[in-house]
Enzyme design. Structure first.
Site, short mmCIF file in Angstrom:
data_model
loop_
_atom_site.label_atom_id
_atom_site.label_comp_id
_atom_site.label_asym_id
_atom_site.label_seq_id
_atom_site.Cartn_x
_atom_site.Cartn_y
_atom_site.Cartn_z
CB SER A 107 -8.33 0.65 5.38
OG SER A 107 -9.09 1.81 5.24
CE LYS B 165 -3.98 1.96 2.53
NZ LYS B 165 -4.87 1.79 3.69
CB SER C 277 -8.21 3.51 2.49
OG SER C 277 -7.34 3.00 3.49
N1 GLN Z 1 -13.30 4.02 6.03
C1 GLN Z 1 -12.64 4.39 7.24
C2 GLN Z 1 -12.22 5.82 7.18
O1 GLN Z 1 -12.45 6.42 6.19
C3 GLN Z 1 -11.47 3.50 7.50
C4 GLN Z 1 -10.28 3.84 6.71
C5 GLN Z 1 -9.06 3.09 7.12
O2 GLN Z 1 -9.15 2.06 7.80
N2 GLN Z 1 -7.91 3.66 6.76
O3 GLN Z 1 -11.69 6.37 8.07
#
Ligand code: GLN
Length: 421
Positions: free
Chosen positions: A126, A27, A102
């Site tokens: 994410s 990532k 994400s």
């Molecule tokens: N969807 C969640 C957020 O927008 C989790 C994102 C993540 O785990 N980085 O914060």
């Protein structure tokens, strides 16, 4: 439209080890020495880290070949990978739909066979959300099991780096490589003996008690619930006992999560001002203007929204009302999990209450996106481990099942997860 990879790397395997000959996608918020690490943001478009994250060092030492850096929601803020400054990623398991976020690029890379394994990061879901949406396996480790050194922080009290793979055993083998204490991250903890998560993937669930928090099932789509219930039947057929448990506090988890995550983000992202990091701005000595210009140019809409809301939640007079309250809710969620684990070895829920959105569908509705995190964020608030495994399909779209474990008990969720996938 961006593909899965933001930048390709040409790292060769340096040593023989557990991941010899395996390809890994990383990532793009995990630092790679000499290879751009953009966090899916225009702000870091030109940023090339001078060092490797600890997890990357461990991959190299284990003989893995890093094949590329993957697309992601900007700074990890999103559930669809559509907030990336480099454009969205398609879902190989459900073309025309989002891969989840994400870590959408990482899950897509694995689902498309472009990498054997991938690393994601999970602040509020994410890793598990994209694993569920792309029909692959993802593990969010217990807070402190995996070093965050070299991970660009979004909300550091919530997040962990973790594996994404096509099988539970592969994900566990990658966890073996990246986990363990690190002198560069004081929040890492020694989980005990030399880890051997891969050999925990026995699929043995006879006698295991699986608790189902009904609060995490009731709000889900009918098709998702049907697939989830069928997977529970499968576990029962293999000898697991399925019982109901209660987590009353989770109705406040999304609000608490977003107040905490945005507050931490507003502080963590303050470093991007165009001086040391970020797009530069011309100045004739008016630094406030230069910082504002840099942040205006460098950040996308979702990041700006969160920095503003987080700054508001932390400001004098509102801290008690928002931030402090969210911390109280976090403590309550932790306590509920402790009580639930008195009558169950693991807890099960649908990973996501909905199947993957169509590309573009949720972009104009941030609230819809935040609510989709209802089943994943409680786990981060409580710092627990969880795995998402493919449970089947609903109308041809992948559905994931989440298994939540006690702190540092990754073995049990790996064991139970491998009974399904
Ligand atoms: N969807 C969640 C957020 O927008 C989790 C994102 C993540 O785990 N980085 O914060």
């Amino acid at each position: 439209m961006s593909d899965i990879f933001i930048t390709e790397t040409d790292l060769d395997p340096t040593a023989s080890g557990a991941l010899d000959g395996r390809t890994v996608a990383v990532k793009d918020n995990i630092s790679t020495e000499g290879v751009a690490t953009t966090c899916g943001s225009k702000m870091l478009e030109a940023y090339v880290p001078p060092y490797d994250a600890t997890v990357v060092t461990r991959l190299k030492e284990a003989g893995a070949t890093i094949v590329g850096k993957t697309n992601m929601d900007e700074f990890g803020m999103g559930t669809t990978t559509e907030t990336s400054a480099f454009g969205p990623t398609d879902n190989p398991a459900a073309p025309g739909h989002v891969p989840g976020g994400s870590s959408g690029g990482s899950a897509a890379a694995v689902a498309a066979g472009e990498a054997d394994l991938a690393l994601g990061s999970d602040t509020g879901g994410s890793i598990r959300c994209p694993a569920a949406f792309c029909g692959v396996v993802g593990i969010k480790p217990t807070y402190g099991l995996v070093s965050r050194y070299g991970l660009v922080a979004y909300a550091n009290s919530l997040e962990q780096i973790g594996p994404i793979a096509n099988s539970v055993e592969d994900a566990a083998a990658l966890l073996d490589v990246i986990s363990g204490p690190d002198e560069h991250d004081a929040t890492t903890r020694d989980a005990g003996d030399e880890s051997d998560y891969a050999s925990a993937a026995t699929g043995e669930v006879d006698g295991l008690t699986v608790g189902v928090p009904r609060e995490l099932v009731e709000g889900a789509d009918d098709g998702v619930v049907e697939t989830f219930e069928a997977a529970l039947d499968d576990l029962r057929a293999q000898g697991a006992e399925v019982v109901d448990v209660e987590l009353p506090s989770v109705e406040h988890a999304v609000e608490a999560y977003y107040v905490i995550a945005m507050s931490e983000a507003s502080s963590n992202l303050a470093r991007f001002d165009g001086v040391r990091y970020g797009v530069g701005a011309e100045t004739d000595g008016n630094w406030n203007e230069a910082f504002a210009e840099s942040r205006e140019k460098g950040f996308g809409e979702e990041v700006k929204r969160r920095v503003l809301l987080g700054t508001y939640a932390l400001s004098a007079g509102y801290q008690e009302k928002y931030y402090k309250k969210a911390q109280d809710a976090r403590a309550w969620v932790k306590q509920d999990f402790d009580e639930a684990f008195e009558s169950a070895d693991v807890l099960a829920s649908p990973t996501m209450p909905v199947p993957p959105f169509e590309l573009g569908e949720s972009l104009d509705d941030p609230l819809q996106m935040y609510l989709a995190d209802a089943n994943t964020v409680p786990v981060n608030l409580a710092n627990l481990p969880a795995i998402s495994v493919p449970a089947g399909e609903s109308d041809g779209l992948p559905v994931g099942l989440q298994l939540i474990g006690k702190a540092f008990d990754e073995e049990t969720i790996i064991r139970a997860g491998s009974a399904l996938a």
